[in-house]
Design a protein around this motif. Structure first.
Motif, PDB file in Angstrom:
ATOM      1  N   ILE A  70       0.834  -1.201   0.000  1.00  0.00           N
ATOM      2  CA  ILE A  70       0.000   0.000   0.000  1.00  0.00           C
ATOM      3  C   ILE A  70       0.869   1.252   0.000  1.00  0.00           C
ATOM      4  O   ILE A  70       0.595   2.208  -0.744  1.00  0.00           O
ATOM      5  CB  ILE A  70      -0.948  -0.010   1.217  1.00  0.00           C
ATOM      6  CG1 ILE A  70      -1.920  -1.185   1.140  1.00  0.00           C
ATOM      7  CG2 ILE A  70      -1.701   1.306   1.333  1.00  0.00           C
ATOM      8  CD1 ILE A  70      -2.775  -1.198  -0.107  1.00  0.00           C
ATOM      9  N   VAL A  71       1.917   1.261   0.790  1.00  0.00           N
ATOM     10  CA  VAL A  71       2.823   2.422   0.824  1.00  0.00           C
ATOM     11  C   VAL A  71       3.452   2.642  -0.537  1.00  0.00           C
ATOM     12  O   VAL A  71       3.540   3.773  -1.023  1.00  0.00           O
ATOM     13  CB  VAL A  71       3.889   2.233   1.925  1.00  0.00           C
ATOM     14  CG1 VAL A  71       5.004   3.261   1.797  1.00  0.00           C
ATOM     15  CG2 VAL A  71       3.246   2.315   3.292  1.00  0.00           C
ATOM     16  N   THR A  72       3.870   1.569  -1.196  1.00  0.00           N
ATOM     17  CA  THR A  72       4.472   1.679  -2.527  1.00  0.00           C
ATOM     18  C   THR A  72       3.472   2.229  -3.538  1.00  0.00           C
ATOM     19  O   THR A  72       3.812   3.088  -4.349  1.00  0.00           O
ATOM     20  CB  THR A  72       4.986   0.302  -2.990  1.00  0.00           C
ATOM     21  OG1 THR A  72       5.927  -0.168  -2.041  1.00  0.00           O
ATOM     22  CG2 THR A  72       5.642   0.392  -4.349  1.00  0.00           C
ATOM     23  N   ILE A  73       2.240   1.756  -3.489  1.00  0.00           N
ATOM     24  CA  ILE A  73       1.214   2.240  -4.410  1.00  0.00           C
ATOM     25  C   ILE A  73       0.948   3.720  -4.183  1.00  0.00           C
ATOM     26  O   ILE A  73       0.861   4.503  -5.135  1.00  0.00           O
ATOM     27  CB  ILE A  73      -0.076   1.413  -4.264  1.00  0.00           C
ATOM     28  CG1 ILE A  73       0.131   0.008  -4.809  1.00  0.00           C
ATOM     29  CG2 ILE A  73      -1.246   2.087  -4.957  1.00  0.00           C
ATOM     30  CD1 ILE A  73      -1.005  -0.941  -4.517  1.00  0.00           C
ATOM     31  N   VAL A  74       0.834   4.125  -2.942  1.00  0.00           N
ATOM     32  CA  VAL A  74       0.550   5.521  -2.638  1.00  0.00           C
ATOM     33  C   VAL A  74       1.709   6.418  -3.072  1.00  0.00           C
ATOM     34  O   VAL A  74       1.497   7.492  -3.645  1.00  0.00           O
ATOM     35  CB  VAL A  74       0.245   5.700  -1.138  1.00  0.00           C
ATOM     36  CG1 VAL A  74       0.214   7.153  -0.747  1.00  0.00           C
ATOM     37  CG2 VAL A  74      -1.071   5.031  -0.792  1.00  0.00           C
ATOM     38  N   LYS A  75       2.932   5.969  -2.840  1.00  0.00           N
ATOM     39  CA  LYS A  75       4.092   6.773  -3.222  1.00  0.00           C
ATOM     40  C   LYS A  75       4.237   6.891  -4.735  1.00  0.00           C
ATOM     41  O   LYS A  75       4.768   7.876  -5.234  1.00  0.00           O
ATOM     42  CB  LYS A  75       5.373   6.178  -2.641  1.00  0.00           C
ATOM     43  CG  LYS A  75       5.556   6.475  -1.182  1.00  0.00           C
ATOM     44  CD  LYS A  75       6.902   5.972  -0.704  1.00  0.00           C
ATOM     45  CE  LYS A  75       7.124   6.335   0.739  1.00  0.00           C
ATOM     46  NZ  LYS A  75       8.443   5.893   1.202  1.00  0.00           N
ATOM     47  N   SER A  76       3.772   5.889  -5.474  1.00  0.00           N
ATOM     48  CA  SER A  76       3.935   5.920  -6.933  1.00  0.00           C
ATOM     49  C   SER A  76       2.865   6.749  -7.619  1.00  0.00           C
ATOM     50  O   SER A  76       2.935   6.977  -8.826  1.00  0.00           O
ATOM     51  CB  SER A  76       3.946   4.504  -7.497  1.00  0.00           C
ATOM     52  OG  SER A  76       2.666   3.934  -7.369  1.00  0.00           O
ATOM     53  N   GLN A  77       1.869   7.207  -6.893  1.00  0.00           N
ATOM     54  CA  GLN A  77       0.829   8.046  -7.484  1.00  0.00           C
ATOM     55  C   GLN A  77       1.366   9.458  -7.672  1.00  0.00           C
ATOM     56  O   GLN A  77       2.001  10.002  -6.775  1.00  0.00           O
ATOM     57  CB  GLN A  77      -0.411   8.085  -6.590  1.00  0.00           C
ATOM     58  CG  GLN A  77      -1.028   6.734  -6.364  1.00  0.00           C
ATOM     59  CD  GLN A  77      -1.457   6.065  -7.640  1.00  0.00           C
ATOM     60  OE1 GLN A  77      -2.172   6.653  -8.426  1.00  0.00           O
ATOM     61  NE2 GLN A  77      -1.029   4.845  -7.850  1.00  0.00           N
ATOM     62  N   GLY A  78       1.080  10.034  -8.816  1.00  0.00           N
ATOM     63  CA  GLY A  78       1.530  11.405  -9.077  1.00  0.00           C
ATOM     64  C   GLY A  78       3.010  11.428  -9.416  1.00  0.00           C
ATOM     65  O   GLY A  78       3.565  10.494  -9.958  1.00  0.00           O
ATOM     66  N   GLY A  79       3.643  12.521  -9.106  1.00  0.00           N
ATOM     67  CA  GLY A  79       5.070  12.641  -9.355  1.00  0.00           C
ATOM     68  C   GLY A  79       5.375  13.051 -10.777  1.00  0.00           C
ATOM     69  O   GLY A  79       4.528  13.565 -11.511  1.00  0.00           O
ATOM     70  N   ALA A  80       6.602  12.802 -11.181  1.00  0.00           N
ATOM     71  CA  ALA A  80       7.093  13.248 -12.479  1.00  0.00           C
ATOM     72  C   ALA A  80       6.411  12.537 -13.638  1.00  0.00           C
ATOM     73  O   ALA A  80       6.253  13.102 -14.714  1.00  0.00           O
ATOM     74  CB  ALA A  80       8.603  13.032 -12.554  1.00  0.00           C
ATOM     75  N   ASN A  81       6.015  11.300 -13.448  1.00  0.00           N
ATOM     76  CA  ASN A  81       5.435  10.520 -14.545  1.00  0.00           C
ATOM     77  C   ASN A  81       3.921  10.652 -14.648  1.00  0.00           C
ATOM     78  O   ASN A  81       3.317  10.049 -15.524  1.00  0.00           O
ATOM     79  CB  ASN A  81       5.799   9.045 -14.382  1.00  0.00           C
ATOM     80  CG  ASN A  81       7.270   8.804 -14.608  1.00  0.00           C
ATOM     81  OD1 ASN A  81       7.891   9.490 -15.411  1.00  0.00           O
ATOM     82  ND2 ASN A  81       7.830   7.849 -13.900  1.00  0.00           N
ATOM     83  N   LYS A  82       3.294  11.419 -13.770  1.00  0.00           N
ATOM     84  CA  LYS A  82       1.833  11.505 -13.780  1.00  0.00           C
ATOM     85  C   LYS A  82       1.291  12.011 -15.106  1.00  0.00           C
ATOM     86  O   LYS A  82       0.358  11.441 -15.655  1.00  0.00           O
ATOM     87  CB  LYS A  82       1.340  12.390 -12.645  1.00  0.00           C
ATOM     88  CG  LYS A  82      -0.180  12.448 -12.586  1.00  0.00           C
ATOM     89  CD  LYS A  82      -0.657  13.089 -11.319  1.00  0.00           C
ATOM     90  CE  LYS A  82      -2.139  13.209 -11.210  1.00  0.00           C
ATOM     91  NZ  LYS A  82      -2.935  12.186 -11.783  1.00  0.00           N
ATOM     92  N   SER A  83       1.868  13.062 -15.641  1.00  0.00           N
ATOM     93  CA  SER A  83       1.356  13.608 -16.902  1.00  0.00           C
ATOM     94  C   SER A  83       1.558  12.618 -18.046  1.00  0.00           C
ATOM     95  O   SER A  83       0.710  12.494 -18.923  1.00  0.00           O
ATOM     96  CB  SER A  83       2.019  14.938 -17.218  1.00  0.00           C
ATOM     97  OG  SER A  83       3.412  14.774 -17.375  1.00  0.00           O
ATOM     98  N   LYS A  84       2.662  11.898 -18.034  1.00  0.00           N
ATOM     99  CA  LYS A  84       2.909  10.906 -19.081  1.00  0.00           C
ATOM    100  C   LYS A  84       1.904   9.761 -18.976  1.00  0.00           C
ATOM    101  O   LYS A  84       1.375   9.295 -19.985  1.00  0.00           O
ATOM    102  CB  LYS A  84       4.340  10.381 -18.958  1.00  0.00           C
ATOM    103  CG  LYS A  84       4.739   9.454 -20.080  1.00  0.00           C
ATOM    104  CD  LYS A  84       6.225   9.149 -20.140  1.00  0.00           C
ATOM    105  CE  LYS A  84       6.839   8.826 -18.826  1.00  0.00           C
ATOM    106  NZ  LYS A  84       8.214   8.345 -18.912  1.00  0.00           N
TER     107      LYS A  84
END
Length: 62
Positions: free
Chosen positions: A21-35
């Protein structure tokens, strides 16, 4: 000591689930979100275009 052996699998699964769950939450958004959003938008547009290009169900039946 049997209770430790009985609880160990549950504790291990709880820790692994929390890490997931922590990994999923951390991977949301960030630099790759627009891509990622652009890729989803392209896929949806492609599906919509394919649906619009196909003939309507039952329209050609007499």
């Amino acid at each position: 000591m049997e209770y430790i052996a009985a609880l160990t699998p549950s504790v291990v699964m709880a820790v692994a689930f929390t890490a997931l769950i922590v990994t999923i939450v951390k991977s949301q958004g960030g630099a790759n979100k627009s891509k990622e959003d652009a890729a989803v938008d392209r896929a949806l547009a492609r599906a919509e275009a394919a649906r619009a290009a196909s003939p309507a169900d039952g329209a050609s039946r007499g």
